[in-house]
Design a protein around this motif. Structure first.
Motif, mmCIF file in Angstrom:
data_model
loop_
_atom_site.group_PDB
_atom_site.id
_atom_site.type_symbol
_atom_site.label_atom_id
_atom_site.label_comp_id
_atom_site.label_asym_id
_atom_site.label_seq_id
_atom_site.Cartn_x
_atom_site.Cartn_y
_atom_site.Cartn_z
ATOM 1 N N CYS A 117 0.845 -1.192 0.000
ATOM 2 C CA CYS A 117 0.000 0.000 0.000
ATOM 3 C C CYS A 117 0.883 1.246 0.000
ATOM 4 C CB CYS A 117 -0.927 0.011 1.207
ATOM 5 S SG CYS A 117 -2.090 1.407 1.201
ATOM 6 N N LEU A 118 0.895 1.961 -1.113
ATOM 7 C CA LEU A 118 1.714 3.171 -1.224
ATOM 8 C C LEU A 118 1.175 4.290 -0.348
ATOM 9 C CD1 LEU A 118 2.292 3.204 -5.097
ATOM 10 C CD2 LEU A 118 3.800 2.314 -3.316
ATOM 11 N N THR A 119 -0.121 4.233 -0.019
ATOM 12 C CA THR A 119 -0.722 5.271 0.824
ATOM 13 C C THR A 119 -0.130 5.254 2.226
ATOM 14 O OG1 THR A 119 -2.755 4.981 -0.450
ATOM 15 C CG2 THR A 119 -2.931 6.275 1.541
ATOM 16 N N ASP A 120 0.483 4.133 2.621
ATOM 17 C CA ASP A 120 1.127 4.061 3.938
ATOM 18 C C ASP A 120 2.251 5.077 4.080
ATOM 19 O OD1 ASP A 120 -0.517 2.004 4.668
ATOM 20 O OD2 ASP A 120 0.998 0.422 4.521
ATOM 21 N N SER A 121 2.975 5.305 2.980
ATOM 22 C CA SER A 121 4.218 6.073 3.094
ATOM 23 C C SER A 121 4.312 7.292 2.188
ATOM 24 C CB SER A 121 5.410 5.154 2.813
ATOM 25 O OG SER A 121 5.278 4.548 1.532
ATOM 26 N N GLU A 122 3.476 7.362 1.168
ATOM 27 C CA GLU A 122 3.576 8.477 0.224
ATOM 28 C C GLU A 122 2.556 9.561 0.553
ATOM 29 O OE1 GLU A 122 3.557 7.171 -3.821
ATOM 30 O OE2 GLU A 122 5.304 5.852 -3.551
ATOM 31 N N ALA A 123 3.048 10.788 0.709
ATOM 32 C CA ALA A 123 2.190 11.913 1.082
ATOM 33 C C ALA A 123 1.037 12.069 0.103
ATOM 34 C CB ALA A 123 3.025 13.195 1.123
ATOM 35 N N PRO A 124 -0.135 12.421 0.641
ATOM 36 C CA PRO A 124 -0.407 12.842 2.017
ATOM 37 C C PRO A 124 -0.794 11.717 2.970
ATOM 38 C CG PRO A 124 -2.337 13.226 0.679
ATOM 39 C CD PRO A 124 -1.286 12.687 -0.253
ATOM 40 N N CYS A 125 -0.718 10.451 2.534
ATOM 41 C CA CYS A 125 -1.122 9.309 3.368
ATOM 42 C C CYS A 125 -2.556 9.469 3.865
ATOM 43 C CB CYS A 125 -0.183 9.130 4.559
ATOM 44 S SG CYS A 125 1.560 8.970 4.127
ATOM 45 N N SER A 126 -3.437 9.853 2.952
ATOM 46 C CA SER A 126 -4.818 10.173 3.330
ATOM 47 C C SER A 126 -5.632 8.921 3.611
ATOM 48 C CB SER A 126 -5.489 10.977 2.210
ATOM 49 O OG SER A 126 -6.868 11.133 2.462
ATOM 50 N N VAL A 127 -6.327 8.930 4.746
ATOM 51 C CA VAL A 127 -7.284 7.874 5.067
ATOM 52 C C VAL A 127 -8.689 8.312 4.654
ATOM 53 C CG1 VAL A 127 -8.317 6.479 6.899
ATOM 54 C CG2 VAL A 127 -5.859 6.962 6.928
ATOM 55 N N VAL A 128 -9.065 9.529 5.006
ATOM 56 C CA VAL A 128 -10.352 10.090 4.573
ATOM 57 C C VAL A 128 -10.093 11.500 4.070
ATOM 58 C CG1 VAL A 128 -12.731 10.640 5.180
ATOM 59 C CG2 VAL A 128 -11.567 8.756 6.338
ATOM 60 N N SER A 129 -10.278 11.707 2.780
ATOM 61 C CA SER A 129 -10.016 13.005 2.166
ATOM 62 C C SER A 129 -11.306 13.794 1.997
ATOM 63 C CB SER A 129 -9.348 12.810 0.808
ATOM 64 O OG SER A 129 -9.104 14.057 0.195
ATOM 65 N N LEU A 130 -11.194 15.115 2.029
ATOM 66 C CA LEU A 130 -12.335 16.007 1.836
ATOM 67 C C LEU A 130 -12.274 16.694 0.481
ATOM 68 C CD1 LEU A 130 -12.492 17.466 5.456
ATOM 69 C CD2 LEU A 130 -13.959 15.704 4.444
ATOM 70 N N TYR A 131 -11.467 16.149 -0.407
ATOM 71 C CA TYR A 131 -11.453 16.511 -1.822
ATOM 72 C C TYR A 131 -11.013 15.257 -2.571
ATOM 73 C CZ TYR A 131 -6.348 16.788 -1.432
ATOM 74 O OH TYR A 131 -5.032 16.492 -1.229
ATOM 75 N N ASN A 132 -11.146 15.233 -3.881
ATOM 76 C CA ASN A 132 -10.754 14.046 -4.645
ATOM 77 C C ASN A 132 -9.241 13.920 -4.657
ATOM 78 O OD1 ASN A 132 -13.394 14.714 -7.017
ATOM 79 N ND2 ASN A 132 -13.457 13.381 -5.233
ATOM 80 N N GLU A 133 -8.733 12.975 -3.869
ATOM 81 C CA GLU A 133 -7.294 12.778 -3.699
ATOM 82 C C GLU A 133 -6.913 11.440 -4.322
ATOM 83 O OE1 GLU A 133 -3.472 12.823 -2.873
ATOM 84 O OE2 GLU A 133 -4.645 11.142 -2.064
ATOM 85 N N SER A 134 -5.849 11.429 -5.097
ATOM 86 C CA SER A 134 -5.536 10.286 -5.952
ATOM 87 C C SER A 134 -4.971 9.062 -5.240
ATOM 88 C CB SER A 134 -4.543 10.718 -7.043
ATOM 89 O OG SER A 134 -3.336 11.175 -6.464
ATOM 90 N N SER A 135 -4.875 9.086 -3.907
ATOM 91 C CA SER A 135 -4.395 7.899 -3.200
ATOM 92 C C SER A 135 -5.135 7.662 -1.889
ATOM 93 C CB SER A 135 -2.886 8.024 -2.917
ATOM 94 O OG SER A 135 -2.630 9.141 -2.078
ATOM 95 N N SER A 136 -6.222 8.388 -1.660
ATOM 96 C CA SER A 136 -6.942 8.299 -0.392
ATOM 97 C C SER A 136 -7.674 6.966 -0.254
ATOM 98 C CB SER A 136 -7.944 9.451 -0.280
ATOM 99 O OG SER A 136 -8.557 9.455 1.000
ATOM 100 N N ILE A 137 -7.734 6.450 0.971
ATOM 101 C CA ILE A 137 -8.454 5.200 1.238
ATOM 102 C C ILE A 137 -9.958 5.413 1.101
ATOM 103 C CG2 ILE A 137 -8.869 3.367 2.922
ATOM 104 C CD1 ILE A 137 -5.981 3.553 1.864
ATOM 105 N N PHE A 138 -10.446 6.515 1.617
ATOM 106 C CA PHE A 138 -11.842 6.914 1.454
ATOM 107 C C PHE A 138 -11.874 8.291 0.806
ATOM 108 C CE2 PHE A 138 -12.190 3.774 4.809
ATOM 109 C CZ PHE A 138 -13.363 3.090 4.499
ATOM 110 N N ASP A 139 -12.793 8.467 -0.128
ATOM 111 C CA ASP A 139 -12.887 9.726 -0.868
ATOM 112 C C ASP A 139 -14.354 10.131 -0.961
ATOM 113 O OD1 ASP A 139 -12.298 11.930 -2.459
ATOM 114 O OD2 ASP A 139 -11.056 10.817 -3.862
ATOM 115 N N LEU A 140 -14.577 11.323 -1.451
ATOM 116 C CA LEU A 140 -15.936 11.818 -1.636
ATOM 117 C C LEU A 140 -16.557 11.208 -2.890
ATOM 118 C CD1 LEU A 140 -15.271 15.567 -0.836
ATOM 119 C CD2 LEU A 140 -16.564 13.977 0.583
#
Length: 452
Positions: free
Chosen positions: A183-206
């Motif tokens: 899981c690249l989201t573990d270490s690559e910024a922003p490491c988003s778990v729940v984003s409040l905008y469309n983020e290209s690596s977030s675990i949960f998105d809008l």
């Protein structure tokens, strides 16, 4: 009384060590013992337990721990939660104890597959996946009840709020290394778990299309949750069954009329019918609660005009009952067929795209030429002098070497314009598009106005 004294001591100790996150910085776990105790209390009643996160398949829920960053009320927020490896606590409400990858594994243990993040390079402009609602419970308040996590936020545009429709489980960004997934989201910024905008690596998105610049400053914290406050976060699917319905839709012509072939291997769907009937069926699926994602393909026998008609139809439908998602292999994203006519004017375009023009001679033979617009910035003023240079060619196999020759092997331009007669079949010019798909992936096809 003992609990009150302990709580007071806990609050005072946190205030003494609180960190004011006003810029990028690492996060250190505050509640080491409390996390250990929580983990032990869930060990025997969970179907999956990883550090800081547990899953209960029977209850269809995931519980995890997070710590409040401690921002004051009114602080702009871009993430509800980021992972422990993130440096974006200054933009988040809380930091999770569990890694993003472990949170994904916990959700997947409920039988829900990860979806996919937005990715403009793949023409995925909607977050893809099943919907979840997210709740929190403060663990420093005796008897505190769970509430929607989004309730800690104030939306400056409440009439247009996008916080009521839950969050999409995209599953973040992963890669395979030596037959193992990481899981690249573990270490690559922003490491988003729940984003409040469309983020290209977030675990949960809008579930809506929301750019970072659109939302910045719009969502702010309602209240201050003290630094390090331990939060229990509960993730629950919003639906009892799977609602995502990915459709492969192929537009073609039957007896001169537009026809749609619709397939979905996951749902066992395979239909072939007139446009009105196909759209009526999709509408019925939406009314039944399905979240429809359409990958639109254009049959190579269609003329450019017919393909544009189909693209226009789905442009109207995009976001109003279904979502256009990605493109077919060796195909065009639908918006490639609907360019802005103002882009024909070379002055003011930046960068200058490569242009391919195709005309048909009276004999029926095609004349093809590559146009490279040379830019000279040596003169006075803020705009370059543009000099179009034409390079005729015969076979599509000549096109990529010609692009490299005239533009240079290191040319960074990724945009390609095609100008073709509106009655030309896709099969006549798509070989040229596909020949340059890796080098020039952003394609716009203009119908020759002299033949429309």
């Amino acid at each position: 009384m003992r609990f009150l004294i302990a709580t007071l001591f806990f609050s005072l100790s946190l205030s003494g060590f609180a960190v004011d996150f006003t810029g990028p910085g690492g996060w250190s776990l505050v509640n080491t013992n409390a996390v250990k105790n929580w983990q032990e209390s869930h060990a025997d009643k969970s179907t999956l337990a990883l550090r800081g996160v547990v899953a209960d398949k029977a209850k269809r829920e995931v519980r995890l721990l997070a710590e409040a960053v401690g921002h004051s009320g009114g602080t702009t927020t871009e993430f509800l939660m980021v992972g422990p490896g993130s440096d974006r606590a200054y933009e988040a409400a809380a930091v999770t104890v569990a890694s993003p990858g472990d949170i994904v594994k916990a959700v997947e243990s409920l039988g829900i597959k990860r979806g996919a993040c937005v990715d403009s390079t793949q023409f995925r402009f909607w977050s893809f996946g099943e919907r979840f609602q997210i709740y929190i419970r403060r663990m420093d308040v005796d008897g505190a009840e769970e509430r929607l996590f989004s309730s800690i936020l104030k939306d400056s545009e409440p009439d247009k709020s996008f916080l009521a429709d839950g969050f999409v489980f995209t599953g973040g960004d992963w890669e395979s290394v030596d037959e193992k997934s990481r899981c690249l989201t573990d270490s690559e910024a922003p490491c988003s778990v729940v984003s409040l905008y469309n983020e290209s690596s977030s675990i949960f998105d809008l579930p809506q299309q929301v750019g970072q610049s659109q939302v910045y400053g719009r969502l702010t914290l309602v209240e201050k949750i003290p630094y390090g406050t331990l939060l229990e976060v509960i993730l629950r699917p919003m639906n009892s069954d799977l609602k995502v319905l990915p459709l492969e839709v192929k537009a073609m012509a039957v007896d001169g009329a537009l026809h749609l072939n619709t397939k979905c291997e996951r749902a066992g769907v395979e239909r072939s019918e007139a446009v009105d009937s196909a759209i009526a069926w999709m509408r019925s699926q939406t009314e039944a609660g399905k979240d429809i994602f359409v990958t639109l393909e254009f049959d190579m026998s269609l003329s450019l005009k017919q393909a544009r008609d189909a693209a226009n139809l789905f442009k109207i439908l995009d976001g109003t009952g279904l979502k256009l998602y990605g493109r077919a292999t060796k195909g065009l994203y639908y918006q490639a067929l609907l360019p802005q006519e103002s882009w024909r004017k070379r002055e003011g375009r930046n960068p200058q795209p490569f242009e391919v023009t195709i005309t048909r001679e009276t004999s029926g033979a095609l004349k093809k030429k590559l146009v490279f617009i040379e830019e000279d910035w040596s003169g006075e003023g803020l705009d370059p002098k543009l000099t179009p240079k034409e390079y005729p060619f015969e076979d599509w196999s000549e096109l990529e070497p010609l692009v490299i020759k005239v533009g240079g092997a290191d040319n960074k331009v990724a945009v390609l314009f095609f100008f073709v007669p509106s009655d030309m079949k896709l099969s006549e010019f798509m070989p040229g598009v596909n020949a340059l798909s890796k080098r020039l992936p952003l394609v716009h096809v203009f119908a020759d106005p002299s033949i429309q």
